[in-house]
Design a protein around this motif. Structure first.
Motif, PDB file in Angstrom:
ATOM      1  N   LEU A 198     -53.329  43.865  41.623  1.00 37.75           N
ATOM      2  CA  LEU A 198     -53.560  44.346  40.258  1.00 37.75           C
ATOM      3  C   LEU A 198     -55.025  45.111  40.692  1.00 37.75           C
ATOM      4  O   LEU A 198     -55.855  44.631  41.191  1.00 37.75           O
ATOM      5  CB  LEU A 198     -53.801  43.072  39.359  1.00 37.75           C
ATOM      6  CG  LEU A 198     -52.480  42.344  39.129  1.00 37.75           C
ATOM      7  CD1 LEU A 198     -52.897  41.367  38.425  1.00 37.75           C
ATOM      8  CD2 LEU A 198     -51.460  43.393  38.766  1.00 37.75           C
ATOM      9  N   LYS A 199     -55.470  45.994  39.821  1.00 38.60           N
ATOM     10  CA  LYS A 199     -56.611  46.751  40.034  1.00 38.60           C
ATOM     11  C   LYS A 199     -57.513  46.526  38.828  1.00 38.60           C
ATOM     12  O   LYS A 199     -56.904  45.624  37.964  1.00 38.60           O
ATOM     13  CB  LYS A 199     -56.425  48.349  39.931  1.00 38.60           C
ATOM     14  CG  LYS A 199     -55.866  48.927  38.749  1.00 38.60           C
ATOM     15  CD  LYS A 199     -55.576  50.286  38.806  1.00 38.60           C
ATOM     16  CE  LYS A 199     -56.866  51.095  38.895  1.00 38.60           C
ATOM     17  NZ  LYS A 199     -56.580  52.738  38.784  1.00 38.60           N
ATOM     18  N   PRO A 200     -58.876  46.385  38.607  1.00 37.29           N
ATOM     19  CA  PRO A 200     -59.473  46.137  37.767  1.00 37.29           C
ATOM     20  C   PRO A 200     -59.294  46.838  36.314  1.00 37.29           C
ATOM     21  O   PRO A 200     -58.362  47.886  36.297  1.00 37.29           O
ATOM     22  CB  PRO A 200     -60.972  46.923  38.117  1.00 37.29           C
ATOM     23  CG  PRO A 200     -60.958  47.103  39.331  1.00 37.29           C
ATOM     24  CD  PRO A 200     -59.486  47.342  39.946  1.00 37.29           C
ATOM     25  N   ASN A 201     -59.730  45.907  35.317  1.00 36.97           N
ATOM     26  CA  ASN A 201     -59.284  46.424  33.923  1.00 36.97           C
ATOM     27  C   ASN A 201     -57.659  46.519  33.724  1.00 36.97           C
ATOM     28  O   ASN A 201     -57.172  47.260  33.029  1.00 36.97           O
ATOM     29  CB  ASN A 201     -59.896  47.563  33.395  1.00 36.97           C
ATOM     30  CG  ASN A 201     -61.320  47.489  33.330  1.00 36.97           C
ATOM     31  OD1 ASN A 201     -61.861  46.305  32.912  1.00 36.97           O
ATOM     32  ND2 ASN A 201     -62.164  48.465  33.989  1.00 36.97           N
ATOM     33  N   THR A 202     -56.863  45.548  34.290  1.00 37.10           N
ATOM     34  CA  THR A 202     -55.412  45.688  34.040  1.00 37.10           C
ATOM     35  C   THR A 202     -54.951  44.409  33.294  1.00 37.10           C
ATOM     36  O   THR A 202     -55.299  43.331  33.247  1.00 37.10           O
ATOM     37  CB  THR A 202     -54.977  45.649  35.545  1.00 37.10           C
ATOM     38  OG1 THR A 202     -55.114  46.868  36.204  1.00 37.10           O
ATOM     39  CG2 THR A 202     -53.235  45.513  35.457  1.00 37.10           C
ATOM     40  N   SER A 203     -53.944  44.690  32.477  1.00 40.47           N
ATOM     41  CA  SER A 203     -53.060  43.610  31.711  1.00 40.47           C
ATOM     42  C   SER A 203     -51.737  43.658  32.100  1.00 40.47           C
ATOM     43  O   SER A 203     -51.309  44.739  32.103  1.00 40.47           O
ATOM     44  CB  SER A 203     -53.359  43.858  30.279  1.00 40.47           C
ATOM     45  OG  SER A 203     -52.622  42.917  29.460  1.00 40.47           O
ATOM     46  N   PHE A 204     -51.294  42.534  32.779  1.00 39.97           N
ATOM     47  CA  PHE A 204     -49.903  42.432  33.357  1.00 39.97           C
ATOM     48  C   PHE A 204     -49.334  41.339  33.161  1.00 39.97           C
ATOM     49  O   PHE A 204     -49.990  40.181  33.090  1.00 39.97           O
ATOM     50  CB  PHE A 204     -50.250  42.558  34.862  1.00 39.97           C
ATOM     51  CG  PHE A 204     -48.903  42.399  35.707  1.00 39.97           C
ATOM     52  CD1 PHE A 204     -47.947  43.495  35.827  1.00 39.97           C
ATOM     53  CD2 PHE A 204     -48.839  41.091  36.528  1.00 39.97           C
ATOM     54  CE1 PHE A 204     -46.834  43.397  36.505  1.00 39.97           C
ATOM     55  CE2 PHE A 204     -47.607  41.200  37.088  1.00 39.97           C
ATOM     56  CZ  PHE A 204     -46.567  42.310  37.256  1.00 39.97           C
ATOM     57  N   MET A 214     -57.959  35.940  34.960  1.00 43.05           N
ATOM     58  CA  MET A 214     -57.595  35.043  33.844  1.00 43.05           C
ATOM     59  C   MET A 214     -56.126  35.142  33.587  1.00 43.05           C
ATOM     60  O   MET A 214     -55.448  36.359  33.941  1.00 43.05           O
ATOM     61  CB  MET A 214     -58.360  35.472  32.583  1.00 43.05           C
ATOM     62  CG  MET A 214     -59.848  35.029  32.779  1.00 43.05           C
ATOM     63  SD  MET A 214     -60.699  35.287  31.239  1.00 43.05           S
ATOM     64  CE  MET A 214     -60.705  36.949  30.881  1.00 43.05           C
ATOM     65  N   ALA A 215     -55.663  34.081  33.068  1.00 38.74           N
ATOM     66  CA  ALA A 215     -54.165  34.057  32.809  1.00 38.74           C
ATOM     67  C   ALA A 215     -53.971  33.509  31.492  1.00 38.74           C
ATOM     68  O   ALA A 215     -54.579  32.345  31.156  1.00 38.74           O
ATOM     69  CB  ALA A 215     -53.355  33.254  34.057  1.00 38.74           C
ATOM     70  N   THR A 269     -57.428  41.171  34.509  1.00 42.79           N
ATOM     71  CA  THR A 269     -58.502  41.511  35.698  1.00 42.79           C
ATOM     72  C   THR A 269     -59.697  41.988  34.764  1.00 42.79           C
ATOM     73  O   THR A 269     -59.677  42.663  33.886  1.00 42.79           O
ATOM     74  CB  THR A 269     -58.122  42.366  36.676  1.00 42.79           C
ATOM     75  OG1 THR A 269     -57.714  43.385  36.073  1.00 42.79           O
ATOM     76  CG2 THR A 269     -56.893  41.780  37.454  1.00 42.79           C
ATOM     77  N   GLU A 270     -60.961  41.680  35.474  1.00 40.54           N
ATOM     78  CA  GLU A 270     -62.214  42.263  34.872  1.00 40.54           C
ATOM     79  C   GLU A 270     -62.380  43.586  35.650  1.00 40.54           C
ATOM     80  O   GLU A 270     -61.809  44.089  36.553  1.00 40.54           O
ATOM     81  CB  GLU A 270     -63.236  41.128  35.297  1.00 40.54           C
ATOM     82  CG  GLU A 270     -62.987  39.763  34.483  1.00 40.54           C
ATOM     83  CD  GLU A 270     -63.317  39.785  33.027  1.00 40.54           C
ATOM     84  OE1 GLU A 270     -64.286  40.835  32.415  1.00 40.54           O
ATOM     85  OE2 GLU A 270     -62.730  39.029  32.375  1.00 40.54           O
ATOM     86  N   LYS A 271     -63.579  44.341  35.122  1.00 38.40           N
ATOM     87  CA  LYS A 271     -64.058  45.593  35.532  1.00 38.40           C
ATOM     88  C   LYS A 271     -64.128  45.730  36.947  1.00 38.40           C
ATOM     89  O   LYS A 271     -63.988  46.730  37.558  1.00 38.40           O
ATOM     90  CB  LYS A 271     -64.972  46.037  34.799  1.00 38.40           C
ATOM     91  CG  LYS A 271     -66.394  45.215  35.042  1.00 38.40           C
ATOM     92  CD  LYS A 271     -67.351  45.875  34.291  1.00 38.40           C
ATOM     93  CE  LYS A 271     -68.853  45.260  34.277  1.00 38.40           C
ATOM     94  NZ  LYS A 271     -69.897  46.015  33.395  1.00 38.40           N
ATOM     95  N   GLU A 272     -64.493  44.576  37.825  1.00 40.50           N
ATOM     96  CA  GLU A 272     -64.596  44.536  39.182  1.00 40.50           C
ATOM     97  C   GLU A 272     -63.449  44.062  39.886  1.00 40.50           C
ATOM     98  O   GLU A 272     -63.635  43.764  41.266  1.00 40.50           O
ATOM     99  CB  GLU A 272     -65.979  44.300  39.839  1.00 40.50           C
ATOM    100  CG  GLU A 272     -67.222  44.806  39.077  1.00 40.50           C
ATOM    101  CD  GLU A 272     -67.644  46.469  39.410  1.00 40.50           C
ATOM    102  OE1 GLU A 272     -66.848  46.605  40.466  1.00 40.50           O
ATOM    103  OE2 GLU A 272     -67.734  47.323  38.654  1.00 40.50           O
TER     104      GLU A 272
END
Length: 260
Positions: A87-93, A44-45, A69-72
């Motif tokens: 980006l890896k899972p569970n990231t806010s960038f 999501m953005a 990003t979601e958990k997977e």
């Protein structure tokens, strides 16, 4: 000059400055910074105006976007200067600013914020010709780069706190199931980095790992791989070092990266 008239002029100038600042911020937001090229789950953005958009492969990302990003979910973003952010899972960038034109190096701007989670960064043309224009903020340090590949992971405060990272039970990485101390973890895949905050500084070369919990404590080298997973699908690694490199292998150190 009467005080009332002077105050009116000052107020008018302040309003004009505020209007110009807002106009510049609005101009930056919405400019295309790159494209989603690989995706393994929901991405999501959150736009600068607060609206949320679900992205897919070939979706454009823009200045002002906060990517979640979601958990997977792993997501590979190719920026307009051919740099890559995975980006890896569970990231806010956050893409605060990104501007690149081949014929106008003076207009280069690259400012990001890694709020939590992790990423792998592969430098593109902007970072190679204008390293001082690249800035990746984190809660524990600010990363500036040139022509290098590195992984950064931020574990936010509030996670399970343990003693400072140390040697694992054997020569391999610390088990991934073991909780980690909150802070910034860095790993150099290619090149050299210099990690600095107000409490101290430390150099790390290709194949090394580093850690700093916050701005009040100096960065330190880790004697073993801290075991923080970064395993995107194999297709993500077609143009950048794959998961095997993330375990410690790398190319010779011929370029540099600075973390301030």
């Amino acid at each position: 000059m009467p005080k009332k008239h002077f105050a009116t002029k000052v107020a008018a100038k302040a309003l004009l400055w505020l209007a110009l600042t807002c106009a510049v911020a609005h101009a930056w937001a919405g400019q295309v910074a790159g494209t989603v090229t690989q995706l393994s789950g929901p991405l999501m953005a959150k736009k600068a105006d607060g609206k949320v958009k679900i992205l897919a492969v070939k979706s454009e990302v823009e200045q002002g976007d906060t990517l979640l990003t979601e958990k997977e979910t792993y997501a590979l973003i190719k920026l307009i200067d051919n740099s890559e952010i995975t980006l890896k899972p569970n990231t806010s960038f956050v893409i605060e600013q990104f501007s690149y034109t081949a014929e106008q190096p003076d207009g280069d701007h690259a400012i990001f914020s890694l709020l939590k989670g992790g990423l792998r960064s592969v430098t593109g043309l902007l970072g190679k010709r204008n390293k001082e224009r690249f800035e990746m903020k984190t809660p524990a340090a600010t990363i500036g780069i040139r022509g290098t590949t590195f992984i950064a992971t931020v574990i936010p405060p509030g996670s399970l706190s343990l003693p400072a990272p140390g040697p694992g039970p054997g020569p391999g990485p610390v088990p991934a199931s073991q909780p980690r101390v909150p802070g910034l973890y860095v790993q150099v895949l290619d090149g050299l980095i210099h990690v600095t905050n107000p409490a101290g500084a430390q150099n790390f070369s290709a194949g090394q790992f580093g850690f700093t919990p916050n701005f009040r404590q100096p960065p330190v080298p880790l004697p073993v791989n801290p075991g923080i997973p970064f395993t995107p699908p194999p297709v993500f690694s077609s143009s950048s070092p794959g998961p095997s490199s993330a375990a410690g292998g790398s190319k010779p150190a011929t370029v540099d990266c600075v973390v301030r």
